[in-house]
Scaffold this motif. Structure first.
Motif, PDB file in Angstrom:
ATOM      1  N   ASP A   1     -37.925 -10.297 -42.992  1.00 44.57           N
ATOM      2  CA  ASP A   1     -39.034 -10.825 -42.197  1.00 44.57           C
ATOM      3  C   ASP A   1     -38.617 -10.933 -40.742  1.00 44.57           C
ATOM      4  OD1 ASP A   1     -41.385 -11.866 -41.382  1.00 44.57           O
ATOM      5  OD2 ASP A   1     -41.285 -13.706 -42.568  1.00 44.57           O
TER       6      ASP A   1
ATOM      7  N   ALA B   1     -40.221 -11.064 -38.035  1.00 39.32           N
ATOM      8  CA  ALA B   1     -40.982 -11.988 -37.179  1.00 39.32           C
ATOM      9  C   ALA B   1     -40.595 -13.448 -37.399  1.00 39.32           C
ATOM     10  CB  ALA B   1     -42.477 -11.792 -37.418  1.00 39.32           C
TER      11      ALA B   1
ATOM     12  N   SER C   1     -36.410 -17.184 -34.610  1.00 36.27           N
ATOM     13  CA  SER C   1     -36.846 -18.362 -33.854  1.00 36.27           C
ATOM     14  C   SER C   1     -35.895 -18.612 -32.710  1.00 36.27           C
ATOM     15  CB  SER C   1     -36.830 -19.621 -34.719  1.00 36.27           C
ATOM     16  OG  SER C   1     -37.718 -19.513 -35.765  1.00 36.27           O
TER      17      SER C   1
ATOM     18  N   LEU D   1     -43.465 -17.174 -28.396  1.00 35.94           N
ATOM     19  CA  LEU D   1     -44.348 -17.166 -29.572  1.00 35.94           C
ATOM     20  C   LEU D   1     -45.549 -16.236 -29.370  1.00 35.94           C
ATOM     21  CD1 LEU D   1     -44.269 -20.963 -30.532  1.00 35.94           C
ATOM     22  CD2 LEU D   1     -43.210 -19.055 -31.758  1.00 35.94           C
ATOM     23  N   ARG D   2     -45.959 -16.045 -28.119  1.00 38.13           N
ATOM     24  CA  ARG D   2     -47.072 -15.106 -27.861  1.00 38.13           C
ATOM     25  C   ARG D   2     -46.609 -13.653 -27.953  1.00 38.13           C
ATOM     26  NH1 ARG D   2     -48.368 -18.748 -23.772  1.00 38.13           N
ATOM     27  NH2 ARG D   2     -47.466 -17.450 -22.141  1.00 38.13           N
TER      28      ARG D   2
ATOM     29  N   MET E   1     -43.747 -12.271 -29.554  1.00 40.88           N
ATOM     30  CA  MET E   1     -43.121 -11.759 -30.786  1.00 40.88           C
ATOM     31  C   MET E   1     -44.095 -11.067 -31.745  1.00 40.88           C
ATOM     32  SD  MET E   1     -39.957 -11.881 -30.472  1.00 40.88           S
ATOM     33  CE  MET E   1     -40.150 -11.765 -28.729  1.00 40.88           C
ATOM     34  N   PRO E   2     -45.302 -11.623 -31.953  1.00 36.46           N
ATOM     35  CA  PRO E   2     -46.229 -10.916 -32.869  1.00 36.46           C
ATOM     36  C   PRO E   2     -46.574  -9.508 -32.367  1.00 36.46           C
ATOM     37  CG  PRO E   2     -46.987 -13.155 -32.459  1.00 36.46           C
ATOM     38  CD  PRO E   2     -45.851 -12.923 -31.512  1.00 36.46           C
ATOM     39  N   GLU E   3     -46.554  -9.308 -31.044  1.00 37.16           N
ATOM     40  CA  GLU E   3     -46.873  -7.979 -30.500  1.00 37.16           C
ATOM     41  C   GLU E   3     -45.764  -6.978 -30.832  1.00 37.16           C
ATOM     42  OE1 GLU E   3     -49.838  -7.446 -29.511  1.00 37.16           O
ATOM     43  OE2 GLU E   3     -50.231  -9.605 -29.713  1.00 37.16           O
TER      44      GLU E   3
ATOM     45  N   GLY F   1     -43.978  -7.052 -33.603  1.00 40.72           N
ATOM     46  CA  GLY F   1     -44.241  -6.703 -35.007  1.00 40.72           C
ATOM     47  C   GLY F   1     -45.384  -5.709 -35.134  1.00 40.72           C
ATOM     48  N   LYS F   2     -46.446  -5.923 -34.340  1.00 42.02           N
ATOM     49  CA  LYS F   2     -47.621  -5.018 -34.409  1.00 42.02           C
ATOM     50  C   LYS F   2     -47.246  -3.609 -33.977  1.00 42.02           C
ATOM     51  CE  LYS F   2     -51.165  -8.247 -33.180  1.00 42.02           C
ATOM     52  NZ  LYS F   2     -52.008  -8.627 -32.044  1.00 42.02           N
TER      53      LYS F   2
ATOM     54  N   ARG G   1     -45.280  -1.900 -36.667  1.00 37.91           N
ATOM     55  CA  ARG G   1     -46.139  -1.455 -37.781  1.00 37.91           C
ATOM     56  C   ARG G   1     -46.997  -0.264 -37.367  1.00 37.91           C
ATOM     57  NH1 ARG G   1     -46.058  -4.875 -42.129  1.00 37.91           N
ATOM     58  NH2 ARG G   1     -45.366  -7.007 -41.715  1.00 37.91           N
TER      59      ARG G   1
ATOM     60  N   GLN H   1     -40.874  -6.206 -42.854  1.00 38.18           N
ATOM     61  CA  GLN H   1     -40.576  -7.004 -44.065  1.00 38.18           C
ATOM     62  C   GLN H   1     -40.102  -6.104 -45.209  1.00 38.18           C
ATOM     63  OE1 GLN H   1     -44.447  -9.079 -44.476  1.00 38.18           O
ATOM     64  NE2 GLN H   1     -43.231 -10.943 -44.219  1.00 38.18           N
TER      65      GLN H   1
END
Ligand SMILES: C[S@@+](CC[C@H](N)C(=O)[O-])C[C@H]1O[C@@H](n2cnc3c(N)ncnc32)[C@H](O)[C@@H]1O
Length: 272
Positions: free
Chosen positions: A151, A153, A156, A165-166, A168-170, A172-173, A176, A183
């Motif tokens: 995982d 993402a 920490s 936090l804003r 990191m999800p980008e 992962g995107k 993908r 994961q």
């Protein structure tokens, strides 16, 4: 990058090459433990799946010498040229490189004692193809050793940073959208079983880096190499990257700051 170079999501430029060298150094103790567990020894034939510039490959070559050999496969011809040149300078003749998509890996059946894939299956859209081909290349009793994310993402940083936090999800995107799976480790044991590999161990790989530790350089170089690419592509606002960079620089001077590495697993599976 050469004109026909097919890029993996993190690129194959000089900065990424250097980052992979540092990354190998920082994780080499864990790699060595894994190789011992997998049975890497003098005389063995080892397959380095997605070898990159071959930092692990050259260590493996030392461990299997003098009678063994290492086959390094990667889709980046640039990385493999770097490996070939370093092997030449070091006088290592028992490393063979193959520029190939590991999803169509083509290694003679039942010839490999140990296959090793670190941080590769997470980037391949069809990891089960890789596993099927590795399984076919292994001798009966041969081992496939994998170190990869369960995982990404879930990494920490302390203190908490809203910009971090804003952003990191980008990451992962983007990963993908290139067909990878941050994961992938969660899916590997079942896929390995399907392809005739018996999973012998699943071991957590988890570390904490304080700002004064060498391991702190791992996220630092990753962010510096990768996030500006996302800014260029319009996926991360420049202001978020600047805010994250400011926080990171501040934490780098804060002796209480720490980074919790993305959870990973080491999986050892044997061909039965
Ligand atoms: C993060 S690097 C890891 C390199 C090396 N395994 C290590 O641990 O130092 C990922 C590597 O996988 C390679 N790669 C990604 N997808 C690939 C594919 N489908 N076929 C071959 N190589 C691939 C990239 O070119 C890159 O060298």
């Amino acid at each position: 990058m050469t004109s026909n170079e097919r890029e993996y999501v993190l690129g194959t430029d000089d900065a990424e090459l250097m980052r992979l060298g540092l990354q190998h150094r920082l994780w080499s103790a864990q790699a060595f433990t894994c190789w011992e567990r997998a049975g890497v020894k003098p005389g063995a034939t080892v397959l380095d799946v997605g070898a990159g510039p071959g930092f692990a490959t050259l260590d493996l070559a030392q461990l299997v010498a003098p009678a063994g050999r290492v086959i390094a496969v990667d889709e980046s011809e640039r990385f493999l040229r770097y490996l070939t040149e370093r092997a030449r300078v070091l006088g290592i003749a028992h490393v063979e490189t193959r520029a190939q998509d590991v999803q169509s890996l083509d290694v003679a059946a039942a010839t490999v004692d140990v296959a090793y894939a670190r941080w590769v299956l997470c980037f391949t859209p069809r990891p089960h193809e890789v596993i099927a081909r590795v399984a076919a290349a292994l001798k009966t009793g041969g081992v496939f050793a994998v170190q990869d994310y369960i995982d990404w993402a879930a990494l920490s940083v302390s203190p908490r940073s809203d910009a971090f936090l804003r952003v990191m999800p980008e990451v992962g995107k983007s990963w993908r959208s290139h067909g990878g799976d941050p994961q992938v480790g969660l899916r590997l044991p079942a896929m390995m079983s399907e392809h005739g590999l018996r999973v012998e161990s699943i071991t957590p790989l988890q570390r904490v880096a304080r700002s004064s530790d060498p391991l702190w350089q791992w996220p630092t170089t990753f962010f510096a190499n990768f996030i500006p690419r996302l800014v260029e592509q319009g996926l991360v606002p420049e202001s978020d990257w600047r805010a994250m960079e400011r926080d990171w620089n501040e934490y780098s001077r804060d002796e209480n700051a720490f980074f919790w590495t993305p959870p990973m697993v080491e999986i050892i599976a044997r061909r039965v």
